[in-house]
Design a protein around this motif. Structure first.
Motif, PDB file in Angstrom:
ATOM      1  N   ASP A   1      -5.193   1.642   0.963  1.00 36.63           N
ATOM      2  CA  ASP A   1      -5.515   1.264   2.338  1.00 36.63           C
ATOM      3  C   ASP A   1      -6.004   2.421   3.198  1.00 36.63           C
ATOM      4  O   ASP A   1      -6.408   2.217   4.348  1.00 36.63           O
ATOM      5  CB  ASP A   1      -4.318   0.567   2.984  1.00 36.63           C
ATOM      6  N   VAL A   2      -5.969   3.634   2.649  1.00 40.00           N
ATOM      7  CA  VAL A   2      -6.539   4.776   3.377  1.00 40.00           C
ATOM      8  C   VAL A   2      -7.628   5.461   2.555  1.00 40.00           C
ATOM      9  O   VAL A   2      -7.994   6.607   2.821  1.00 40.00           O
ATOM     10  CB  VAL A   2      -5.441   5.787   3.786  1.00 40.00           C
ATOM     11  N   CYS A   3      -8.169   4.758   1.564  1.00 38.72           N
ATOM     12  CA  CYS A   3      -9.250   5.340   0.763  1.00 38.72           C
ATOM     13  C   CYS A   3     -10.601   5.028   1.402  1.00 38.72           C
ATOM     14  O   CYS A   3     -10.727   4.136   2.252  1.00 38.72           O
ATOM     15  CB  CYS A   3      -9.210   4.814  -0.676  1.00 38.72           C
ATOM     16  N   ARG A   4     -11.628   5.781   0.996  1.00 38.59           N
ATOM     17  CA  ARG A   4     -12.994   5.510   1.430  1.00 38.59           C
ATOM     18  C   ARG A   4     -13.603   4.451   0.510  1.00 38.59           C
ATOM     19  O   ARG A   4     -13.172   4.252  -0.608  1.00 38.59           O
ATOM     20  CB  ARG A   4     -13.857   6.779   1.331  1.00 38.59           C
TER      21      ARG A   4
ATOM     22  N   HIS B   1       1.666  12.058   2.311  1.00 33.58           N
ATOM     23  CA  HIS B   1       0.306  11.708   1.889  1.00 33.58           C
ATOM     24  C   HIS B   1       0.229  11.476   0.370  1.00 33.58           C
ATOM     25  O   HIS B   1       1.178  11.741  -0.373  1.00 33.58           O
ATOM     26  CB  HIS B   1      -0.674  12.801   2.315  1.00 33.58           C
ATOM     27  N   PHE B   2      -0.950  11.013  -0.063  1.00 29.83           N
ATOM     28  CA  PHE B   2      -1.131  10.609  -1.463  1.00 29.83           C
ATOM     29  C   PHE B   2      -2.017  11.577  -2.248  1.00 29.83           C
ATOM     30  O   PHE B   2      -2.584  11.207  -3.275  1.00 29.83           O
ATOM     31  CB  PHE B   2      -1.718   9.196  -1.513  1.00 29.83           C
ATOM     32  N   VAL B   3      -2.149  12.799  -1.748  1.00 25.79           N
ATOM     33  CA  VAL B   3      -2.890  13.833  -2.469  1.00 25.79           C
ATOM     34  C   VAL B   3      -1.857  14.705  -3.182  1.00 25.79           C
ATOM     35  O   VAL B   3      -1.065  15.391  -2.541  1.00 25.79           O
ATOM     36  CB  VAL B   3      -3.747  14.683  -1.511  1.00 25.79           C
ATOM     37  N   TYR B   4      -1.868  14.640  -4.519  1.00 28.67           N
ATOM     38  CA  TYR B   4      -0.797  15.264  -5.299  1.00 28.67           C
ATOM     39  C   TYR B   4      -1.282  16.504  -6.039  1.00 28.67           C
ATOM     40  O   TYR B   4      -2.429  16.563  -6.505  1.00 28.67           O
ATOM     41  CB  TYR B   4      -0.231  14.258  -6.304  1.00 28.67           C
ATOM     42  N   THR B   5      -0.385  17.465  -6.172  1.00 22.17           N
ATOM     43  CA  THR B   5      -0.658  18.644  -6.993  1.00 22.17           C
ATOM     44  C   THR B   5      -0.536  18.276  -8.465  1.00 22.17           C
ATOM     45  O   THR B   5       0.017  17.227  -8.825  1.00 22.17           O
ATOM     46  CB  THR B   5       0.347  19.762  -6.675  1.00 22.17           C
TER      47      THR B   5
ATOM     48  N   VAL C   1       4.586  -0.666 -13.580  1.00 22.55           N
ATOM     49  CA  VAL C   1       4.770   0.450 -12.651  1.00 22.55           C
ATOM     50  C   VAL C   1       3.733   0.339 -11.544  1.00 22.55           C
ATOM     51  O   VAL C   1       2.690  -0.302 -11.696  1.00 22.55           O
ATOM     52  CB  VAL C   1       4.665   1.811 -13.360  1.00 22.55           C
ATOM     53  N   VAL C   2       4.052   0.986 -10.411  1.00 24.59           N
ATOM     54  CA  VAL C   2       3.205   0.938  -9.223  1.00 24.59           C
ATOM     55  C   VAL C   2       2.887   2.375  -8.839  1.00 24.59           C
ATOM     56  O   VAL C   2       3.799   3.157  -8.544  1.00 24.59           O
ATOM     57  CB  VAL C   2       3.926   0.210  -8.070  1.00 24.59           C
ATOM     58  N   VAL C   3       1.604   2.737  -8.854  1.00 25.47           N
ATOM     59  CA  VAL C   3       1.193   4.123  -8.657  1.00 25.47           C
ATOM     60  C   VAL C   3       0.018   4.184  -7.689  1.00 25.47           C
ATOM     61  O   VAL C   3      -0.560   3.159  -7.320  1.00 25.47           O
ATOM     62  CB  VAL C   3       0.793   4.782  -9.992  1.00 25.47           C
ATOM     63  N   GLY C   4      -0.361   5.394  -7.309  1.00 23.88           N
ATOM     64  CA  GLY C   4      -1.548   5.561  -6.481  1.00 23.88           C
ATOM     65  C   GLY C   4      -1.732   7.006  -6.064  1.00 23.88           C
ATOM     66  O   GLY C   4      -0.761   7.692  -5.751  1.00 23.88           O
ATOM     67  N   ALA C   5      -2.978   7.471  -6.067  1.00 27.06           N
ATOM     68  CA  ALA C   5      -3.278   8.845  -5.670  1.00 27.06           C
ATOM     69  C   ALA C   5      -4.706   8.918  -5.151  1.00 27.06           C
ATOM     70  O   ALA C   5      -5.593   8.184  -5.606  1.00 27.06           O
ATOM     71  CB  ALA C   5      -3.105   9.800  -6.847  1.00 27.06           C
ATOM     72  N   LEU C   6      -4.913   9.828  -4.200  1.00 25.81           N
ATOM     73  CA  LEU C   6      -6.224  10.038  -3.609  1.00 25.81           C
ATOM     74  C   LEU C   6      -6.622  11.499  -3.709  1.00 25.81           C
ATOM     75  O   LEU C   6      -5.763  12.381  -3.841  1.00 25.81           O
ATOM     76  CB  LEU C   6      -6.213   9.623  -2.130  1.00 25.81           C
TER      77      LEU C   6
END
Length: 235
Positions: free
Chosen positions: A133-136, A66-70, A92-97
């Motif tokens: 693609d899985v964000c609200r 998943h994309f929820v990071y500590t 760079v290519v990043v992403g977090a939810l």
């Protein structure tokens, strides 16, 4: 049209160059949906791509899942960004939810800061990857991603493939034009997932996008002939 090829190994980088790709997204462990490549892999990709005029973007993702990071993971990936920038990458290519499915703005800000100033520096691109693609609330999320300092979103339009996501992708391309005009800098939509030589031109035409992303592999290696076919079809 800009064709970005996802490369999970150096042989794929060579295939992308041979086929005429405009840009690569470099990663490792594609079976895990891609992780941050090692320094030596980044260095070799830059060495091969620079003389060929192929732009190098590097995926920053410290683990699968998943994309929820500590906080510790965000710090770790900031270090990976600084390492990639030091090796001369173009982006760079990043992403977090967040746990609620919104864009993690704090993580994104810290990663943008890790890239450093763009004036006079080669690394000028920050793409938000398919965590989108899985964000609200995708259209609202677009505005947040643009405002935090990213200049591109890699997305399938929140569907399993970009072809299936054409309706939302079309909306996103229109909104990206509006955001570009408002901010006074380019903000683009990169269509990706399930892109093939047979559907690439249709996806671009139906969405109005000018950038498309695919691995275009035969086996584990990006196929130069498939890349050439896409380039020809999308002219």
């Amino acid at each position: 049209m800009i064709l970005e090829v996802c490369c999970g190994n150096i042989e794929s980088v060579k295939g992308a160059i041979e086929g005429g790709a405009d840009r690569i997204e470099l990663c490792r462990d594609l079976e895990l949906d891609g992780l941050t490549p090692h320094r030596e892999m980044i260095r070799e990709a830059v060495r091969l791509c620079r003389p060929a005029g192929v732009v190098v973007h590097v995926l920053i993702r410290s683990r699968e899942g998943h994309f929820v990071y500590t906080d510790a993971e965000v710090v770790e990936m900031a270090g990976e960004i600084r390492m990639a920038v030091a090796e001369g990458v173009d982006g760079v290519v990043v992403g977090a939810l967040t746990a609620d499915g919104d864009i993690d703005l704090d993580a994104c800000r810290r990663w943008v800061e890790a890239v450093g100033p763009t004036d006079g520096h080669r690394c000028r691109n920050i793409t938000f990857h398919r965590a989108f693609d899985v964000c609200r609330h995708p259209l609202e999320a677009m505005e947040q991603i643009a405002q935090v300092g990213c200049n591109r979103i890699l997305t399938s339009g929140q569907q399993p493939t970009a072809e299936a996501g054409i309706p939302l992708l079309r909306q996103m391309v229109g909104k990206a034009h509006e955001l570009s005009a408002t901010m006074g800098r380019p903000f683009t939509i990169l269509c990706g997932a399930g892109v093939t030589p047979e559907n690439a031109a249709h996806i671009l035409k139906a969405t109005g996008a000018t950038e498309i992303h695919g691995s275009l592999r035969t086996g584990l290696v990006s196929d130069a002939e498939k890349i050439r076919t896409v380039k020809t079809a999308c002219r």
